[in-house]
Design a protein around this motif. Structure first.
Motif, PDB file in Angstrom:
ATOM      1  N   CYS A   1       0.834  -1.212   0.000  1.00 59.38           N
ATOM      2  CA  CYS A   1       0.000   0.000   0.000  1.00 59.38           C
ATOM      3  C   CYS A   1       0.863   1.254   0.000  1.00 59.38           C
ATOM      4  CB  CYS A   1      -0.918   0.011   1.220  1.00 59.38           C
ATOM      5  SG  CYS A   1      -2.244  -1.181   1.083  1.00 59.38           S
ATOM      6  N   GLN A   2       0.459   2.201  -0.817  1.00 57.26           N
ATOM      7  CA  GLN A   2       1.124   3.497  -0.891  1.00 57.26           C
ATOM      8  C   GLN A   2       0.048   4.578  -0.842  1.00 57.26           C
ATOM      9  OE1 GLN A   2       3.335   2.557  -4.631  1.00 57.26           O
ATOM     10  NE2 GLN A   2       5.005   3.522  -3.510  1.00 57.26           N
ATOM     11  N   LYS A   3       0.123   5.434   0.184  1.00 55.11           N
ATOM     12  CA  LYS A   3      -0.783   6.582   0.277  1.00 55.11           C
ATOM     13  C   LYS A   3      -0.142   7.740  -0.451  1.00 55.11           C
ATOM     14  CE  LYS A   3      -2.751   6.255   4.778  1.00 55.11           C
ATOM     15  NZ  LYS A   3      -3.082   6.940   6.012  1.00 55.11           N
ATOM     16  N   PHE A   4      -0.940   8.434  -1.272  1.00 54.56           N
ATOM     17  CA  PHE A   4      -0.415   9.591  -1.987  1.00 54.56           C
ATOM     18  C   PHE A   4      -0.942  10.891  -1.423  1.00 54.56           C
ATOM     19  CE2 PHE A   4       0.375   6.215  -5.001  1.00 54.56           C
ATOM     20  CZ  PHE A   4       1.674   6.498  -5.376  1.00 54.56           C
ATOM     21  N   ASP A   5      -2.071  10.851  -0.750  1.00 53.13           N
ATOM     22  CA  ASP A   5      -2.636  12.082  -0.213  1.00 53.13           C
ATOM     23  C   ASP A   5      -3.615  11.744   0.889  1.00 53.13           C
ATOM     24  OD1 ASP A   5      -2.623  14.824  -0.237  1.00 53.13           O
ATOM     25  OD2 ASP A   5      -3.260  14.978  -2.322  1.00 53.13           O
ATOM     26  N   ASP A   6      -3.535  12.475   2.004  1.00 55.82           N
ATOM     27  CA  ASP A   6      -4.503  12.313   3.080  1.00 55.82           C
ATOM     28  C   ASP A   6      -5.624  13.335   2.973  1.00 55.82           C
ATOM     29  OD1 ASP A   6      -3.474  10.109   4.458  1.00 55.82           O
ATOM     30  OD2 ASP A   6      -1.985  11.362   5.462  1.00 55.82           O
ATOM     31  N   GLU A   7      -5.347  14.445   2.296  1.00 58.21           N
ATOM     32  CA  GLU A   7      -6.366  15.474   2.123  1.00 58.21           C
ATOM     33  C   GLU A   7      -7.155  15.182   0.864  1.00 58.21           C
ATOM     34  OE1 GLU A   7      -4.864  19.420   2.505  1.00 58.21           O
ATOM     35  OE2 GLU A   7      -3.495  18.862   4.111  1.00 58.21           O
ATOM     36  N   MET A   8      -8.347  15.741   0.786  1.00 60.76           N
ATOM     37  CA  MET A   8      -9.233  15.481  -0.348  1.00 60.76           C
ATOM     38  C   MET A   8      -8.736  16.178  -1.602  1.00 60.76           C
ATOM     39  SD  MET A   8     -11.458  13.420   0.728  1.00 60.76           S
ATOM     40  CE  MET A   8     -10.445  12.746   2.034  1.00 60.76           C
TER      41      MET A   8
ATOM     42  N   VAL B   1      -2.862   3.402  -3.330  1.00 61.12           N
ATOM     43  CA  VAL B   1      -2.631   2.389  -4.358  1.00 61.12           C
ATOM     44  C   VAL B   1      -2.136   1.136  -3.658  1.00 61.12           C
ATOM     45  CG1 VAL B   1      -1.270   1.809  -6.410  1.00 61.12           C
ATOM     46  CG2 VAL B   1      -2.047   4.153  -6.061  1.00 61.12           C
ATOM     47  N   PHE B   2      -2.627  -0.028  -4.119  1.00 62.90           N
ATOM     48  CA  PHE B   2      -2.137  -1.283  -3.569  1.00 62.90           C
ATOM     49  C   PHE B   2      -2.152  -2.372  -4.624  1.00 62.90           C
ATOM     50  CE2 PHE B   2      -6.700  -1.520  -2.713  1.00 62.90           C
ATOM     51  CZ  PHE B   2      -7.023  -2.835  -3.048  1.00 62.90           C
ATOM     52  N   HIS B   3      -1.483  -3.473  -4.324  1.00 59.22           N
ATOM     53  CA  HIS B   3      -1.442  -4.649  -5.190  1.00 59.22           C
ATOM     54  C   HIS B   3      -2.212  -5.767  -4.520  1.00 59.22           C
ATOM     55  CE1 HIS B   3       0.203  -8.397  -6.879  1.00 59.22           C
ATOM     56  NE2 HIS B   3       0.229  -7.693  -7.988  1.00 59.22           N
ATOM     57  N   SER B   4      -2.827  -6.626  -5.327  1.00 58.62           N
ATOM     58  CA  SER B   4      -3.517  -7.821  -4.833  1.00 58.62           C
ATOM     59  C   SER B   4      -3.150  -8.987  -5.740  1.00 58.62           C
ATOM     60  CB  SER B   4      -5.033  -7.613  -4.858  1.00 58.62           C
ATOM     61  OG  SER B   4      -5.704  -8.825  -4.577  1.00 58.62           O
ATOM     62  N   PRO B   5      -3.020 -10.184  -5.168  1.00 55.67           N
ATOM     63  CA  PRO B   5      -2.778 -11.350  -6.016  1.00 55.67           C
ATOM     64  C   PRO B   5      -4.027 -11.753  -6.815  1.00 55.67           C
ATOM     65  CG  PRO B   5      -2.873 -12.012  -3.706  1.00 55.67           C
ATOM     66  CD  PRO B   5      -2.931 -10.512  -3.744  1.00 55.67           C
TER      67      PRO B   5
ATOM     68  N   VAL C   1      -4.752  -1.722  -7.626  1.00 56.47           N
ATOM     69  CA  VAL C   1      -5.978  -0.973  -7.368  1.00 56.47           C
ATOM     70  C   VAL C   1      -5.594   0.434  -6.919  1.00 56.47           C
ATOM     71  CG1 VAL C   1      -8.068  -0.814  -5.968  1.00 56.47           C
ATOM     72  CG2 VAL C   1      -7.254  -3.047  -6.734  1.00 56.47           C
ATOM     73  N   ASP C   2      -6.185   1.424  -7.560  1.00 56.95           N
ATOM     74  CA  ASP C   2      -6.025   2.826  -7.177  1.00 56.95           C
ATOM     75  C   ASP C   2      -7.354   3.281  -6.602  1.00 56.95           C
ATOM     76  OD1 ASP C   2      -3.461   4.093  -9.022  1.00 56.95           O
ATOM     77  OD2 ASP C   2      -4.297   2.171  -9.619  1.00 56.95           O
ATOM     78  N   LEU C   3      -7.347   3.721  -5.358  1.00 57.41           N
ATOM     79  CA  LEU C   3      -8.555   4.254  -4.725  1.00 57.41           C
ATOM     80  C   LEU C   3      -8.453   5.768  -4.694  1.00 57.41           C
ATOM     81  CD1 LEU C   3      -8.889   1.901  -1.619  1.00 57.41           C
ATOM     82  CD2 LEU C   3     -10.055   1.715  -3.824  1.00 57.41           C
ATOM     83  N   LEU C   4      -9.484   6.445  -5.153  1.00 54.28           N
ATOM     84  CA  LEU C   4      -9.535   7.899  -5.102  1.00 54.28           C
ATOM     85  C   LEU C   4     -10.802   8.291  -4.358  1.00 54.28           C
ATOM     86  CD1 LEU C   4      -8.325  10.639  -5.973  1.00 54.28           C
ATOM     87  CD2 LEU C   4      -9.784  10.506  -7.983  1.00 54.28           C
ATOM     88  N   ILE C   5     -10.623   9.018  -3.270  1.00 47.02           N
ATOM     89  CA  ILE C   5     -11.740   9.489  -2.467  1.00 47.02           C
ATOM     90  C   ILE C   5     -11.875  10.986  -2.736  1.00 47.02           C
ATOM     91  CG2 ILE C   5     -12.738   9.629  -0.159  1.00 47.02           C
ATOM     92  CD1 ILE C   5     -12.005   6.743  -1.183  1.00 47.02           C
ATOM     93  N   ILE C   6     -12.979  11.369  -3.357  1.00 49.97           N
ATOM     94  CA  ILE C   6     -13.201  12.758  -3.730  1.00 49.97           C
ATOM     95  C   ILE C   6     -13.700  13.559  -2.527  1.00 49.97           C
ATOM     96  CG2 ILE C   6     -14.400  14.322  -5.317  1.00 49.97           C
ATOM     97  CD1 ILE C   6     -12.525  12.287  -6.698  1.00 49.97           C
TER      98      ILE C   6
END
Length: 126
Positions: free
Chosen positions: A49-56, A61-65, A114-119
């Protein structure tokens, strides 16, 4: 700026940042994967897991098998509001009706990224 353009820019920034990072490092800065990210579920096998931003807007981003189709099905089961809104260049973008959460699933060697983006975190929790 479209979501995919912002995502591509974030990826390019991450790559350029890694290129100028200390060359003695053999791995990127990783954080333990949380059970969820702003109330967005994370599969139990999430790693790197890699966090790129804590603010909106916040992103992780993370990897899954799991393969791409398994992860898409997993997210749609965990969050029934998510639907496929775009497929481009091997990537699948899922979004909820309120468009405050976006999940981008891409094939990645033996599994998927997987890239998660929370708006908006308040609306993402609903």
């Amino acid at each position: 700026m479209t979501f995919l353009t912002r995502l591509a820019c974030a990826g390019a920034l991450a790559l350029s940042t890694a290129a100028v990072a200390d060359t003695d490092k053999s791995q990127p800065d990783l954080t333990p994967c949380p059970a969820d990210f702003y109330s967005v579920a994370m599969p139990g096998d999430a790693m790197q897991c890699q966090k790129f931003d804590d603010e909106m807007p916040a992103s992780l981003v993370f990897h899954s098998p799991k393969n791409q189709q398994q992860l898409i099905a997993w997210y749609q089961n965990a969050m029934p509001d998510l639907t496929v809104i775009s497929q481009y260049n091997g990537r699948t973008v899922l979004s909820g009706a309120s468009d405050n959460v976006r999940v981008v699933v891409s094939p990645d060697n033996q599994g998927a990224q997987v890239d998660l983006l929370i708006i908006d975190s308040l609306l993402a929790q609903q």
